[in-house]
Structures are given as structure tokens and as C-alpha cells.
Design a protein around this motif. Structure first.
Motif, PDB file in Angstrom:
ATOM      1  N   VAL A 164       0.841  -1.207   0.000  1.00 29.69           N
ATOM      2  CA  VAL A 164       0.000   0.000   0.000  1.00 29.69           C
ATOM      3  C   VAL A 164       0.873   1.253   0.000  1.00 29.69           C
ATOM      4  O   VAL A 164       0.659   2.166  -0.801  1.00 29.69           O
ATOM      5  CB  VAL A 164      -0.938   0.002   1.236  1.00 29.69           C
ATOM      6  N   MET A 165       1.881   1.295   0.872  1.00 28.97           N
ATOM      7  CA  MET A 165       2.659   2.521   1.063  1.00 28.97           C
ATOM      8  C   MET A 165       3.675   2.792  -0.029  1.00 28.97           C
ATOM      9  O   MET A 165       4.109   3.920  -0.203  1.00 28.97           O
ATOM     10  CB  MET A 165       3.361   2.481   2.423  1.00 28.97           C
ATOM     11  N   VAL A 166       4.086   1.753  -0.755  1.00 30.33           N
ATOM     12  CA  VAL A 166       5.065   1.967  -1.828  1.00 30.33           C
ATOM     13  C   VAL A 166       4.357   2.359  -3.131  1.00 30.33           C
ATOM     14  O   VAL A 166       4.842   3.192  -3.877  1.00 30.33           O
ATOM     15  CB  VAL A 166       5.937   0.700  -2.038  1.00 30.33           C
ATOM     16  N   HIS A 167       3.193   1.744  -3.394  1.00 29.83           N
ATOM     17  CA  HIS A 167       2.597   1.911  -4.725  1.00 29.83           C
ATOM     18  C   HIS A 167       1.375   2.822  -4.799  1.00 29.83           C
ATOM     19  O   HIS A 167       1.014   3.253  -5.894  1.00 29.83           O
ATOM     20  CB  HIS A 167       2.208   0.530  -5.286  1.00 29.83           C
ATOM     21  N   GLY A 168       0.703   3.067  -3.683  1.00 33.01           N
ATOM     22  CA  GLY A 168      -0.547   3.826  -3.728  1.00 33.01           C
ATOM     23  C   GLY A 168      -0.376   5.224  -4.303  1.00 33.01           C
ATOM     24  O   GLY A 168       0.741   5.747  -4.357  1.00 33.01           O
ATOM     25  N   ASP A 169      -1.488   5.823  -4.747  1.00 35.16           N
ATOM     26  CA  ASP A 169      -1.441   7.202  -5.220  1.00 35.16           C
ATOM     27  C   ASP A 169      -2.695   7.954  -4.768  1.00 35.16           C
ATOM     28  O   ASP A 169      -3.474   7.425  -3.967  1.00 35.16           O
ATOM     29  CB  ASP A 169      -1.236   7.267  -6.742  1.00 35.16           C
ATOM     30  N   GLN A 170      -2.878   9.151  -5.277  1.00 36.03           N
ATOM     31  CA  GLN A 170      -3.982   9.981  -4.804  1.00 36.03           C
ATOM     32  C   GLN A 170      -5.346   9.342  -5.050  1.00 36.03           C
ATOM     33  O   GLN A 170      -6.322   9.642  -4.375  1.00 36.03           O
ATOM     34  CB  GLN A 170      -3.896  11.373  -5.431  1.00 36.03           C
ATOM     35  N   LYS A 171      -5.416   8.463  -6.040  1.00 32.02           N
ATOM     36  CA  LYS A 171      -6.695   7.809  -6.330  1.00 32.02           C
ATOM     37  C   LYS A 171      -6.943   6.570  -5.467  1.00 32.02           C
ATOM     38  O   LYS A 171      -8.032   6.005  -5.496  1.00 32.02           O
ATOM     39  CB  LYS A 171      -6.739   7.373  -7.794  1.00 32.02           C
ATOM     40  N   GLY A 172      -5.903   6.093  -4.787  1.00 31.65           N
ATOM     41  CA  GLY A 172      -6.091   4.925  -3.924  1.00 31.65           C
ATOM     42  C   GLY A 172      -4.979   3.914  -4.044  1.00 31.65           C
ATOM     43  O   GLY A 172      -3.824   4.270  -4.265  1.00 31.65           O
ATOM     44  N   LEU A 173      -5.341   2.642  -3.899  1.00 31.02           N
ATOM     45  CA  LEU A 173      -4.367   1.556  -3.997  1.00 31.02           C
ATOM     46  C   LEU A 173      -3.901   1.396  -5.440  1.00 31.02           C
ATOM     47  O   LEU A 173      -4.639   1.718  -6.371  1.00 31.02           O
ATOM     48  CB  LEU A 173      -5.007   0.232  -3.572  1.00 31.02           C
ATOM     49  N   VAL A 174      -2.678   0.870  -5.605  1.00 30.65           N
ATOM     50  CA  VAL A 174      -2.212   0.403  -6.912  1.00 30.65           C
ATOM     51  C   VAL A 174      -1.565  -0.949  -6.639  1.00 30.65           C
ATOM     52  O   VAL A 174      -0.555  -1.024  -5.939  1.00 30.65           O
ATOM     53  CB  VAL A 174      -1.182   1.367  -7.538  1.00 30.65           C
ATOM     54  N   LEU A 175      -2.157  -2.030  -7.141  1.00 34.53           N
ATOM     55  CA  LEU A 175      -1.683  -3.363  -6.761  1.00 34.53           C
ATOM     56  C   LEU A 175      -0.884  -4.028  -7.877  1.00 34.53           C
ATOM     57  O   LEU A 175      -1.291  -4.008  -9.043  1.00 34.53           O
ATOM     58  CB  LEU A 175      -2.874  -4.241  -6.375  1.00 34.53           C
ATOM     59  N   PRO A 176       0.262  -4.633  -7.504  1.00 32.71           N
ATOM     60  CA  PRO A 176       1.077  -5.325  -8.511  1.00 32.71           C
ATOM     61  C   PRO A 176       0.297  -6.507  -9.102  1.00 32.71           C
ATOM     62  O   PRO A 176      -0.255  -7.310  -8.349  1.00 32.71           O
ATOM     63  CB  PRO A 176       2.285  -5.835  -7.708  1.00 32.71           C
ATOM     64  N   PRO A 177       0.245  -6.619 -10.424  1.00 31.85           N
ATOM     65  CA  PRO A 177      -0.548  -7.677 -11.072  1.00 31.85           C
ATOM     66  C   PRO A 177      -0.295  -9.077 -10.517  1.00 31.85           C
ATOM     67  O   PRO A 177      -1.226  -9.848 -10.352  1.00 31.85           O
ATOM     68  CB  PRO A 177      -0.113  -7.583 -12.535  1.00 31.85           C
ATOM     69  N   LYS A 178       0.956  -9.413 -10.216  1.00 26.65           N
ATOM     70  CA  LYS A 178       1.251 -10.788  -9.806  1.00 26.65           C
ATOM     71  C   LYS A 178       0.524 -11.201  -8.526  1.00 26.65           C
ATOM     72  O   LYS A 178       0.284 -12.381  -8.314  1.00 26.65           O
ATOM     73  CB  LYS A 178       2.760 -10.982  -9.606  1.00 26.65           C
ATOM     74  N   ILE A 179       0.211 -10.237  -7.660  1.00 28.09           N
ATOM     75  CA  ILE A 179      -0.447 -10.603  -6.398  1.00 28.09           C
ATOM     76  C   ILE A 179      -1.818  -9.944  -6.250  1.00 28.09           C
ATOM     77  O   ILE A 179      -2.473 -10.105  -5.215  1.00 28.09           O
ATOM     78  CB  ILE A 179       0.430 -10.237  -5.177  1.00 28.09           C
ATOM     79  N   ALA A 180      -2.269  -9.206  -7.263  1.00 24.30           N
ATOM     80  CA  ALA A 180      -3.560  -8.518  -7.176  1.00 24.30           C
ATOM     81  C   ALA A 180      -4.702  -9.535  -7.109  1.00 24.30           C
ATOM     82  O   ALA A 180      -4.742 -10.457  -7.922  1.00 24.30           O
ATOM     83  CB  ALA A 180      -3.744  -7.598  -8.371  1.00 24.30           C
ATOM     84  N   PRO A 181      -5.644  -9.379  -6.155  1.00 24.92           N
ATOM     85  CA  PRO A 181      -6.790 -10.295  -6.082  1.00 24.92           C
ATOM     86  C   PRO A 181      -7.598 -10.287  -7.379  1.00 24.92           C
ATOM     87  O   PRO A 181      -8.068 -11.312  -7.825  1.00 24.92           O
ATOM     88  CB  PRO A 181      -7.616  -9.729  -4.926  1.00 24.92           C
ATOM     89  N   ILE A 182      -7.768  -9.112  -7.957  1.00 24.79           N
ATOM     90  CA  ILE A 182      -8.441  -8.968  -9.250  1.00 24.79           C
ATOM     91  C   ILE A 182      -7.446  -8.282 -10.175  1.00 24.79           C
ATOM     92  O   ILE A 182      -6.931  -7.219  -9.860  1.00 24.79           O
ATOM     93  CB  ILE A 182      -9.718  -8.103  -9.115  1.00 24.79           C
ATOM     94  N   GLN A 183      -7.158  -8.897 -11.327  1.00 27.53           N
ATOM     95  CA  GLN A 183      -6.170  -8.308 -12.245  1.00 27.53           C
ATOM     96  C   GLN A 183      -6.841  -7.432 -13.290  1.00 27.53           C
ATOM     97  O   GLN A 183      -6.239  -6.492 -13.796  1.00 27.53           O
ATOM     98  CB  GLN A 183      -5.375  -9.432 -12.922  1.00 27.53           C
ATOM     99  N   LEU A 184      -8.087  -7.762 -13.596  1.00 30.18           N
ATOM    100  CA  LEU A 184      -8.815  -6.980 -14.598  1.00 30.18           C
ATOM    101  C   LEU A 184     -10.288  -6.936 -14.212  1.00 30.18           C
ATOM    102  O   LEU A 184     -10.871  -7.969 -13.890  1.00 30.18           O
ATOM    103  CB  LEU A 184      -8.635  -7.609 -15.983  1.00 30.18           C
ATOM    104  N   VAL A 185     -10.841  -5.729 -14.206  1.00 29.39           N
ATOM    105  CA  VAL A 185     -12.266  -5.603 -13.905  1.00 29.39           C
ATOM    106  C   VAL A 185     -12.993  -5.187 -15.179  1.00 29.39           C
ATOM    107  O   VAL A 185     -12.502  -4.355 -15.955  1.00 29.39           O
ATOM    108  CB  VAL A 185     -12.511  -4.607 -12.747  1.00 29.39           C
ATOM    109  N   ILE A 186     -14.129  -5.802 -15.418  1.00 31.65           N
ATOM    110  CA  ILE A 186     -14.912  -5.500 -16.622  1.00 31.65           C
ATOM    111  C   ILE A 186     -16.111  -4.641 -16.241  1.00 31.65           C
ATOM    112  O   ILE A 186     -16.882  -5.007 -15.346  1.00 31.65           O
ATOM    113  CB  ILE A 186     -15.411  -6.807 -17.287  1.00 31.65           C
TER     114      ILE A 186
END
Lengths: 473, 473
Positions: A267-289
């Protein structure tokens, strides 16, 4: 619609708020303990499963040891009990009676595991013995923060016994290397790896290796440690084995652990003003439709099409979710999934379907493009890799910009107090100089295996190796 | 070489001994708690991963809630606290101070999870809410037995909230069905599924469903339960939501759990005089390879050949281990892996290699045959399936032979005391008749959904449904 506190000016408030509003965690009615909500827990499951595979690949096996430890066990290793005594939670009553000997809720399991090691190890043929445990541990926390400092936390603790000091030391380094690989190649977090000072090492260890992440506010976060325990615990718990020459010997021990704190680091290394930014390899959801439609008729067409796309992508092993909430506008959904840090978003409306295309946008703002539906799987796989790599590169650049080399504490100390940052400097390795860091709210994070400076940051004695100095979580 | 107690005459001693000598578990220095050793833990991991997939397929998500629960929480649901009070472990001191309110180490998590549900549920749009937790729980145990009754044990506890009673009841049944599928199709254990009596149901529940296994000694083992909690906890924790008509309503709750006790069930249903017998689908090792050689030269040839076979089988997804211990004879290895219950054993010596064949024997004694090395993968896959099926069939036959129908307790009671066994009989469903079972060391295990008997086993009132009566663990 975004109401997160300013990430640049109020990092700590931003962290608290993003953790709760992205539904990673929630407060609990137990002071110092948090609830990890499904979305946060799913991230942890991906981290845990990745690390579990790495641990098993070293020939280490999982097992389970008791939650409770007799109070007397902790006292057997003098430095160990001194280190943990102030943080213990103690069970004094159970089954309706006062216990004869209070039970401590494990703050770590060296003592009880070494007690069992003494039963299991008899000969050099029983070595190396490599055991890991995924468990909850409790250390009473006065200033709790979700994932970073919590009274109860989850971790794995590995415990090994070896014939020789050399083998134990190599395994201590091996596990640190596995952690660094996890951090850099899965969490996309570049780390600084090194050795803890005598003051900062694990109570009872000969040597503690650490890997430290650099958060966006310029503070360091200890992400995990690997300890060469050597023979002190083996003596305390009388672990003895018949060596190859037939004489009784004490084995050399290691222990190593990484915790749910890794979630906080992401959370603290990748997040930005819009919120979380999760690394694809460990992201619970990689793509939302996000299906886009107005009338009832186009709705069926769009829903059919997104369902097909979901099936295709899921068959490629991509973790997909369709947002079917009919109570939210597409715009509200965009915002929601940005907050939750999903790497890729796919939009599909009737006009896109007519052109056999879908709009794909990524969370980093690298691209938003129309992609042929037939080529989606290939595009998504490649783009997830690109996002993973870009996240690591960006984090590395940021770390570089926050990592300073400086000679004297008196000069860089005031800078550190005001703007944080990581300072690499020289050190004589005497505790009295280390103590001077306190007035700047900083501490040594780790000793490096290089020597850039002639003298100590505080005195005029020669520097032994470089040291990293920073504020920390 | 086998020194296990007689499984027919000393079942309880056999169980204890096989658990320890096959390295499933070990005693710990904490009364009532056990160490689960790597081999036993690996079996648990396979059971856990199988069940976890099934749970996720129902749309339930994993999360984590605190280990500690404020003492006052348990008191909110009157029947609940009465049921658990005698078994609680209580933390009274932490962080070097006495706590203002003692914390209970969770015996189950309904109270704290429902407290959180009240924060998360506002509208019918938030329902159904389906949460699961894999956790350790503590219930102080006076007569501990590894895996069966332990102070600390591991389990999953699912907790759901629904709009209607009907939906909650259907989900309660759905989860029971998932458990029954796990037991029968993975653990190879045929079970008796039914409803607990009012006396035996979960404290605070409207209805408890159970699935019971029949052990080789003719005693029943409750393998897991699924509870329709209905609205009692929702009232106690003020979980309210705006329903579809806009009025405030209380949701209907369920909870359901299965524990490390399942490991004990596998041991007690399938084991034999030689040791454990593990169902292939969840066995940590499905096939063990014993290389057979004498001279140094043939050793290299044999080791190369077994390595190739291991690679081929592992690539097919079979869990293989080569026993390379050069301190043991092949005979000692056979005995060792029989004790550990590995479904298939492959022997390979220089003569076999010359004929391009390997000897494969199974743990059930179905066959020992020479199999062409080129056809090994197909043979092993098919044979593992056959073993899985045969284990279920044998367990079912045995259960049938131990399952009796009988009318009156006075007649079958003495038989039950002496020889154990499962008795299906009629019952008026009054507690006073149920109490009469105690003098025969038995209790009702579950009500069935069928009616074979006209009157109660104890009185002359009409039977409502059949009931299963047995001794139990």
C-alpha cells in the motif's frame, strides 16, 4: 469523488483512509487488533501462497506448534525474554480455574519449537531439520496501525537446525535472498538488504539479516528478517546430536519470518492519490470489466459479450471480475476500482461490440486503447507484465531519489528530521554513536556490505562499513 | 517389525501409537495442545485446500478476525455463553499490566464476527454476506486426544447473513452437502448426515446439521456441523438492514465449521494393523519409490532410472517421493511407508531395469505386479483411482455391518455398551427419553429424515422420526 487525504502532505492519514475505504481492513473492538477484510485477505493469500512455494522449494516443511507457551520457556534464553517481556499477553485462567503456571500467547515460537527439536534431533542424520509455521502471533502494541503494528499479526516463522555454522549461515542468507526475490519480483518493491546492528538484532541471535523497503514518505519499513541464531538456543534447550565423528554436538540454528506487514508495504510503496495500486502478480483482481449499456435490449447483448470475455480471460489464468452492480454509474465504478487498485479496467458497450473491440485502461495511466476482442488475452497478459515491471521501475526511481549519501549526522540530521529520506553513511559501529540518532527520530536500519566513508557519522573513528540511517515504521 | 497395539482389541491404544509413530503428531509441553508434525500437517493442507476451493465456489470469501474477544461479547447471547463458559482460556494481563476487561481466546467467532456484520450490513444490497475464516480456536479440554479433542485446534468457520429464513436454511443445507462431498469423495469416508437434537445443537442455534463418521471400533465421530442460527445473534448484535420494502429487518444467519478432527477420522476409518492407510486424493505422498541395489555400479544405474521415473510421474501431477536413505534395508523401507499409509510403492532394481519394468504394490493389498516403465503414468493414475474407490467401498461395507436397526433401548442398550455400533431407532423427541441413553454411555447423534419405527426407543409415545444412537468421541 475521491476524498482521500493528500498523499504528499498527509501520508499517514492517507494510509489509514485508503486501507479502510478500499476495504482492506477494519477496526475491531479489541484494542490493537484489526479485521482483515476479504479484499485485503485475498492479497495476503496471494503473497502467502507465493512465499509458501518458495519455502517448500528449499526443502522446508510446514508444521503447527501450540499457540500457548509456558512462561518458564521464555525465560530459558536470557536475552530472548528480556526482548519480549514487555509485549506479552498472558493467560492466567482457563477451564474455570487459575492455572498453576501462566501461559504466554506466543510472540514468536523459538522456545517451543526448540523444545521439540531437542526431542526430534539425535544424530547428524536428522539434520538439516527445516520447519516452517504459518501462524498468528501476539505482541502487545501501544501504537497500533493496521498491517504495520498490530497486537495480533499473521506470519510465517521458519526454524532450521544444521550441522555446521557455515551451513546455518548459508541458509540464513538463502532465506533472505528468497524474501528479496518475493519483494522485488512479486510485490514490485525494491529493497535494501543488509545486517542489523547489535542493538537492533533479534534477541538471542548471533546475526540478523533484514530487508527494508522505502515508503513514499521517505521512511524505512522493515519487511522481514532472517536470523542466524547460532548455538545459544541449542544450549538453552539442550538440543544435542551425535555428529559424524560420534561425539555429541550442538546444532546451529536459524529462524526467519515475514508478516502481514508486507500488505502495508504494498500500500505505502505503490498507492497514489486515487487509492491503492496493486502489482498484477499478487492482485486479487487483475482486470475488472465494466459493462456499459442503456436500454434493456443492449443490456443483454453487452452482458453476453462480457460473460464471454470473462470466460476467455479466466481460461488464460487471469483473475477477472465483472462489475454487475446496477445501482452504480460506470463513472462510479471506475472510481471504485481505481480506489481498489485493480491493474486493468475493460469497458464494453454496444458500439464497441459492433466494432469487435473493447476499451482497456490501466491503473498506472500508461495507456487507454481499443483492443480487438480476439486479441484480448494476449494483450492483457503482456500488459499485466508491463504494469508489473513499470511499478518496480517507478518504485526504484523513487527510492533512488530518496536515498542520500552523507558524511556527518550534524549536517544531514536536521534534513532527515524535516524531510525524512534514507541516509547512507559511515559508522564506527559503537552503540554510543548509534544512540545519537535518536535526537533526529532516526535509527540504523542495516549495515551494508560496502565501504564508502572513511569515518563514522558521529565521531572521528574509522568507519567499518556503510550503514543505512532513517526514520522507520 | 510392526509393534502397533492390536487394532481390534485395543483400538484406542492403536490410534495413539499410530499417530505418533507415523509422525502425524507429537505431544507438546502445553497440556491439551499437540504439535502437528510435517507429515500430518501436509495431510491437513490437502484437506484444507480441497475444502477451501469448495467454500470459495459458493461465493464465500476468506477474511481474518481477532483471536481475542472481549469477555462481555460472549455474554450477549445467553445460550452461547452458557455453552462455552467452562471451556474458555482468559487473558487477564498484557503489555505488563492487568487488563481492564479480560479477553477470551476465541472458542468460536460468532460474537466478534456478528459485531462486524452489524457495521457492514445496511441494506438488502449488502446481502447475502458470506465470510469464512481459517483459524485456531481454543476450548479447554480435560481429556485431550490428538486431533480428536485438543485444547487448541484448527478449523474453518463460515459465517453468512441472508435476507430470508428460507435462503439461510438452504445455505445451511448447501454447506452440509459440501462437507458430505468432502468426506465421501476425498476422505473416502461414508457419513451419516442428519439434524442434531435440541440438547446436542450449537448453543444459540435454531437448528444444527451434522455429518457423523463411523469409526472402526463402532463409535461415532462428529466430523463437522452446519448451523441455522436464524435471528437470535442478529438481535443480540443489532444487525439490521433496510429490506426491499424499505423497512428495517434482522437478517438470518448461518455458521458452519470443520476441523483438524478430520485428520483423526481418516486415521480411525482407514488404518489397519500395519499403520495408516491414506486416501490417494489427499495423501501427502501418493507413491514412494524404493531403489534396490547392491554394488556401487548398479547403484548409479538404479538411481538414474528412479530419478527419471520420478520426473515422469511428477509431471503427471502425482505426488512422488524417492526413499534414498542408505541406512535402511529395502525391507525396513517397505515397513516404514506402510506405517505411513502411502497408497502405492514402486520397487526398482537392476533386473527390473533390464526388463524395462518396475514392481508396483498397493497399500490395500489389491495387487503387486510388474508394470512396463513406459506405461507407469497411466497405470499409477488408474490405480490411485481404484484405491480411492476401494477405500470408500470398504468403509461403507464396514459401516453397514456396524449399523443396526433396533426398537427398544432396553434390548439393544446392553449390546451397545459391550460392542459399540450405530443404532437406528424411533424417538418421541422428548429430552427425558434422550437422557436414558447416558446409562449406556451413548447419546443421540442425529435425527434422520425417515420414519421406520412406530414408537420411541424408551417410551410408548409415537416416534417422530428415526434417530441415530451411538457412543461417540
Amino acid at each position: 469523488m475521491n476524498t482521500l487525504p493528500d498523499i504528499k502532505k498527509q501520508f499517514s492519514e492517507w494510509y489509514q483512509e485508503v486501507i479502510y475505504s478500499a476495504e482492506f481492513a477494519d477496526h475491531s473492538p479489541v484494542r490493537g487488533s484489526f479485521v482483515i477484510r476479504p479484499y485485503g485477505y485475498s492479497l495476503w493469500e496471494h503473497i502467502r501462497d507465493t512465499l509458501d512455494k518458495k519455502i517448500k522449494a528449499t526443502g522446508t516443511q510446514n508444521a503447527a506448534f501450540p499457540l500457548f507457551i509456558p512462561e518458564s520457556f521464555l525465560k530459558r534464553e536470557a536475552e530472548h525474554v528480556e526482548g519480549f517481556a514487555p509485549e506479552l499477553a498472558v493467560v492466567t485462567h482457563a477451564g474455570g480455574k487459575e492455572l498453576e503456571e501462566p501461559l504466554v500467547v506466543r510472540p514468536t515460537s523459538e522456545t517451543i519449537i526448540h523444545y521439540m527439536f531437542a526431542r526430534w534431533i539425535n544424530s547428524w542424520r536428522d539434520l538439516p531439520l527445516k520447519i516452517n509455521q504459518w501462524a498468528n502471533v501476539v505482541r502487545w502494541e501501544m501504537r497500533p496501525r493496521a498491517f504495520l503494528r498490530t497486537t495480533e499479526f499473521f506470519w510465517q516463522e521458519g526454524h532450521t537446525a544444521h550441522e555446521t555454522h557455515q551451513e546455518a549461515w548459508e541458509f540464513t542468507q538463502r532465506m533472505l535472498a528468497e524474501y528479496v526475490d518475493l519483494a522485488e519480483n512479486y510485490l514490485a518493491i525494491p529493497v535494501i538488504a543488509g545486517t542489523k546492528s547489535e542493538q537492533e538484532k533479534f534477541p538471542g541471535a548471533e546475526k540478523t539479516l533484514t530487508f527494508e523497503g522505502v515508503m513514499q514518505d521517505g521512511k524505512a519499513l522493515q519487511m522481514g528478517t532472517s536470523h542466524l541464531l547460532s548455538q545459544s538456543f541449542a544450549h538453552s534447550f539442550e538440543i544435542k546430536f551425535q555428529d559424524r565423528s560420534g561425539t555429541l554436538a550442538y546444532p546451529y540454528l536459524t529462524s526467519w519470518g515475514a508478516t502481514t506487514r508486507l500488505v502495508g508495504a504494498v500500500v505505502m510503496v505503490h498507492g497514489d492519490q486515487k487509492g491503492l495500486v496493486l502489482p498484477p502478480k499478487i492482485a486479487p483482481i487483475q482486470l475488472v470489466i465494466i459493462p456499459i449499456f442503456k436500454s434493456g435490449e443492449s443490456k443483454d447483448v453487452v452482458l453476453n459479450a462480457v460473460q464471454k470475455i470473462e470466460n476467455t480471460l479466466a481460461a488464460t489464468g487471469i483473475r477477472v471480475k465483472i462489475d454487475l452492480d446496477d445501482n452504480k454509474t460506470p463513472g462510479a465504478k471506475f472510481w471504485h476500482w481505481e480506489l481498489k487498485g485493480v491493474p486493468l479496467r475493460l469497458e464494453l458497450g454496444p458500439r464497441d461490440i459492433a466494432q469487435n473491440k473493447a476499451i482497456v485502461a490501466d491503473r498506472l495511466g500508461l495507456a487507454k486503447e481499443a483492443v480487438s476482442i480476439d486479441e484480448l488475452s494476449t494483450y492483457v497478459v503482456q500488459h499485466l507484465e508491463l504494469i508489473q515491471k513499470t511499478m518496480f521501475d517507478r518504485a526504484k526511481e523513487r527510492r533512488q531519489s530518496q536515498w542520500h549519501k552523507a558524511e556527518k549526522l550534524k549536517v544531514f540530521g536536521p534534513e532527515l528530521v524535516e524531510h525524512n529520506g534514507i541516509y547512507q553513511t559511515g559508522w564506527c559501529q559503537r552503540p554510543e554513536c548509534e544512540k545519537e540518532l535518536k535526537q533526529y527520530q532516526a535509527a540504523t536500519r542495516c549495515l551494508l556490505n560496502e565501504k564508502t566513508f572513511a569515518t563514522c557519522f558521529n565521531c572521528d573513528l574509522p568507519s567499518i562499513t556503510d550503514v543505512i540511517v532513517a526514520k522507520s515504521y
